[in-house]
Design a protein around this motif. Sequence first.
Motif, mmCIF file in Angstrom:
data_model
loop_
_atom_site.group_PDB
_atom_site.id
_atom_site.type_symbol
_atom_site.label_atom_id
_atom_site.label_comp_id
_atom_site.label_asym_id
_atom_site.label_seq_id
_atom_site.Cartn_x
_atom_site.Cartn_y
_atom_site.Cartn_z
ATOM 1 N N GLY A 124 0.817 -1.212 0.000
ATOM 2 C CA GLY A 124 0.000 0.000 0.000
ATOM 3 C C GLY A 124 0.848 1.258 0.000
ATOM 4 O O GLY A 124 2.075 1.204 0.138
ATOM 5 N N ALA A 125 0.162 2.392 -0.155
ATOM 6 C CA ALA A 125 0.824 3.700 -0.091
ATOM 7 C C ALA A 125 -0.188 4.743 0.363
ATOM 8 O O ALA A 125 -1.349 4.709 -0.055
ATOM 9 N N GLY A 126 0.270 5.636 1.227
ATOM 10 C CA GLY A 126 -0.573 6.739 1.694
ATOM 11 C C GLY A 126 0.308 7.970 1.857
ATOM 12 O O GLY A 126 1.531 7.853 1.966
ATOM 13 N N ALA A 127 -0.319 9.136 1.863
ATOM 14 C CA ALA A 127 0.465 10.374 1.951
ATOM 15 C C ALA A 127 -0.337 11.461 2.654
ATOM 16 O O ALA A 127 -1.578 11.429 2.655
ATOM 17 N N VAL A 128 0.382 12.396 3.254
ATOM 18 C CA VAL A 128 -0.256 13.608 3.784
ATOM 19 C C VAL A 128 0.536 14.838 3.327
ATOM 20 O O VAL A 128 1.747 14.742 3.121
ATOM 21 N N GLY A 187 -4.672 -5.652 5.810
ATOM 22 C CA GLY A 187 -3.576 -6.276 6.541
ATOM 23 C C GLY A 187 -2.560 -5.223 6.955
ATOM 24 O O GLY A 187 -2.873 -4.033 7.042
ATOM 25 N N ASN A 188 -1.344 -5.674 7.212
ATOM 26 C CA ASN A 188 -0.268 -4.789 7.664
ATOM 27 C C ASN A 188 0.518 -4.281 6.445
ATOM 28 O O ASN A 188 1.235 -5.047 5.811
ATOM 29 N N THR A 189 0.377 -2.998 6.159
ATOM 30 C CA THR A 189 1.068 -2.417 5.004
ATOM 31 C C THR A 189 2.280 -1.583 5.431
ATOM 32 O O THR A 189 2.710 -0.687 4.696
ATOM 33 N N SER A 190 2.804 -1.866 6.613
ATOM 34 C CA SER A 190 4.037 -1.256 7.103
ATOM 35 C C SER A 190 3.949 0.278 7.107
ATOM 36 O O SER A 190 3.004 0.817 7.665
ATOM 37 N N ALA A 191 4.879 0.976 6.472
ATOM 38 C CA ALA A 191 4.889 2.444 6.550
ATOM 39 C C ALA A 191 3.633 3.074 5.950
ATOM 40 O O ALA A 191 3.304 4.229 6.231
ATOM 41 N N ALA A 192 2.910 2.320 5.121
ATOM 42 C CA ALA A 192 1.709 2.873 4.477
ATOM 43 C C ALA A 192 0.488 2.830 5.394
ATOM 44 O O ALA A 192 -0.502 3.517 5.144
ATOM 45 N N SER A 193 0.532 2.007 6.437
ATOM 46 C CA SER A 193 -0.724 1.682 7.115
ATOM 47 C C SER A 193 -1.385 2.886 7.774
ATOM 48 O O SER A 193 -2.601 3.043 7.695
ATOM 49 N N ILE A 194 -0.604 3.762 8.413
ATOM 50 C CA ILE A 194 -1.235 4.910 9.099
ATOM 51 C C ILE A 194 -1.802 5.930 8.097
ATOM 52 O O ILE A 194 -2.974 6.301 8.205
ATOM 53 N N PRO A 195 -1.010 6.396 7.101
ATOM 54 C CA PRO A 195 -1.616 7.361 6.173
ATOM 55 C C PRO A 195 -2.783 6.781 5.362
ATOM 56 O O PRO A 195 -3.718 7.503 5.009
ATOM 57 N N LEU A 197 -3.759 3.828 14.775
ATOM 58 C CA LEU A 197 -2.522 3.086 15.041
ATOM 59 C C LEU A 197 -2.041 2.384 13.784
ATOM 60 O O LEU A 197 -2.828 2.146 12.849
ATOM 61 N N HIS A 198 -0.752 2.031 13.797
ATOM 62 C CA HIS A 198 -0.240 1.128 12.757
ATOM 63 C C HIS A 198 -1.088 -0.137 12.775
ATOM 64 O O HIS A 198 -1.321 -0.739 13.830
ATOM 65 N N GLN A 199 -1.560 -0.532 11.594
ATOM 66 C CA GLN A 199 -2.516 -1.647 11.493
ATOM 67 C C GLN A 199 -1.759 -2.975 11.412
ATOM 68 O O GLN A 199 -1.548 -3.517 10.322
ATOM 69 N N ALA A 200 -1.334 -3.483 12.569
ATOM 70 C CA ALA A 200 -0.548 -4.722 12.580
ATOM 71 C C ALA A 200 -1.408 -5.926 12.917
ATOM 72 O O ALA A 200 -1.213 -7.014 12.345
ATOM 73 N N ASN A 201 -2.325 -5.725 13.843
ATOM 74 C CA ASN A 201 -3.125 -6.840 14.317
ATOM 75 C C ASN A 201 -4.302 -6.249 15.085
ATOM 76 O O ASN A 201 -4.102 -5.384 15.951
ATOM 77 N N GLN A 202 -5.522 -6.692 14.807
ATOM 78 C CA GLN A 202 -6.702 -6.130 15.480
ATOM 79 C C GLN A 202 -6.613 -6.317 16.998
ATOM 80 O O GLN A 202 -7.042 -5.454 17.770
ATOM 81 N N ARG A 203 -5.993 -7.424 17.403
ATOM 82 C CA ARG A 203 -5.887 -7.673 18.852
ATOM 83 C C ARG A 203 -4.970 -6.648 19.512
ATOM 84 O O ARG A 203 -5.184 -6.265 20.660
ATOM 85 N N ILE A 204 -3.941 -6.199 18.776
ATOM 86 C CA ILE A 204 -3.065 -5.142 19.322
ATOM 87 C C ILE A 204 -3.862 -3.836 19.427
ATOM 88 O O ILE A 204 -3.814 -3.142 20.445
ATOM 89 N N ALA A 255 -4.709 10.628 17.805
ATOM 90 C CA ALA A 255 -3.498 10.030 18.390
ATOM 91 C C ALA A 255 -3.058 8.930 17.438
ATOM 92 O O ALA A 255 -3.807 7.991 17.170
ATOM 93 N N THR A 256 -1.860 9.095 16.896
ATOM 94 C CA THR A 256 -1.359 8.101 15.954
ATOM 95 C C THR A 256 -0.069 7.498 16.503
ATOM 96 O O THR A 256 0.718 8.188 17.150
ATOM 97 N N ALA A 257 0.116 6.198 16.275
ATOM 98 C CA ALA A 257 1.342 5.561 16.772
ATOM 99 C C ALA A 257 1.769 4.459 15.817
ATOM 100 O O ALA A 257 0.945 3.671 15.348
#
Length: 327
Positions: free
Chosen positions: A160-164, A282-290, A252-259, A309-311
Amino acid sequence: MPGVSLVGSGSACLTVRLTNDDLSQRVDTSDEWISARTGIRQRHIATPQDSLASLATEAAQNALAMADMAAEEIDLIVLATSTPDDLFGTACQVQKALGATRAVAFDLTAACSGFVFALVTASQYIRTGVFKNVIVIGADVLSRWVDWDDRTTCVLFGDGAGAVVLRASERDRLLGFELCSDGTLNHCLNLAYATESADLVKDIAVQKGTFSPITMNGREVYKFAVSRVPEVIEKALFRASLTTADIDWLVLHQANQRILDAVANRLDVPSERVVSNMANHGNTSAASIPLALDEAVRAGKIQPDDVIATAGFGAGLTWGAAIIQWG
Ligand code: ACO
């Protein structure tokens, strides 16, 4: 001192979907196991024709359109990625594709924390008055580096890819941040270069090798995330003179719903305030938050002045939080 405003978001549209059922044709897994343990139902995969640069460029173009900013106005492009097209950097390819002729461009690597680290880095250039218009991109094509025969990792990741777009403003909307690293836990999550020795001339050898697929100690990463992420968000909130009660959206970084659930629970943030696109991406690493941010903005969930709040957290190990006010 100039402040930072977030004035646009965008993401790339990847059309190839890889469902849990698709994956169960390749490895011994099931939709039931993956969705119960992670919340993931499908992920998007870059085609062989896509490049990291093309996905990053698409996300950036969409963010610029929302911000009503021309590419020529951009002063700086920071591309957070761990999967560049070129190890020397991919940001300049994005600069060219955008036509951002005035911009300086560079890559920043901090795995799944990359977007938060890039956002904070870019903001410093604005706060010091050096740059006015900045684009921060998070993009990763982890499908290149996943061992598709390792069921313990291959079910987690997507592309994935996202930008701000950030703009200098009177009011500072980066309200607080905190960034952390712990190299003693580096072995928990790696996409490491496997070195072999090759003789060059008499008595001198050079390194020859390649990057190995992703390896991860899932349990350790899970434990690290659920303890460190609430802590780092609380520190960032403290710097912003806010409390968890002020959070409108937890992105949050989308790594796991349980997290996500465990962190929200620890911070006492109700589930309807937690942005999650895990099931779809799923987990798109650096793309997941944007990417999650952009979807929530375009869905009309995140509104101007909302406190987010983003982490991010991941390999390094690295983790960090930023408290931002949208718009
Ligand atoms: N399908 C079916 N069974 C599986 C699968 C699978 N895909 N993967 C593992 N299993 C099995 C294991 O072999 C094990 O079987 P056993 O008990 O017979 O040995 C069993 O399921 C349980 O395995 P665990 O690893 O204990 O499963 P757990 O509940 O810990 O979940 C998971 C694993 C989902 C990876 C979890 O640990 C996790 O999410 N950790 C965090 C990982 C993460 O977020 N990483 C990304 C960080 S961001 C970045 O920087 C890239």
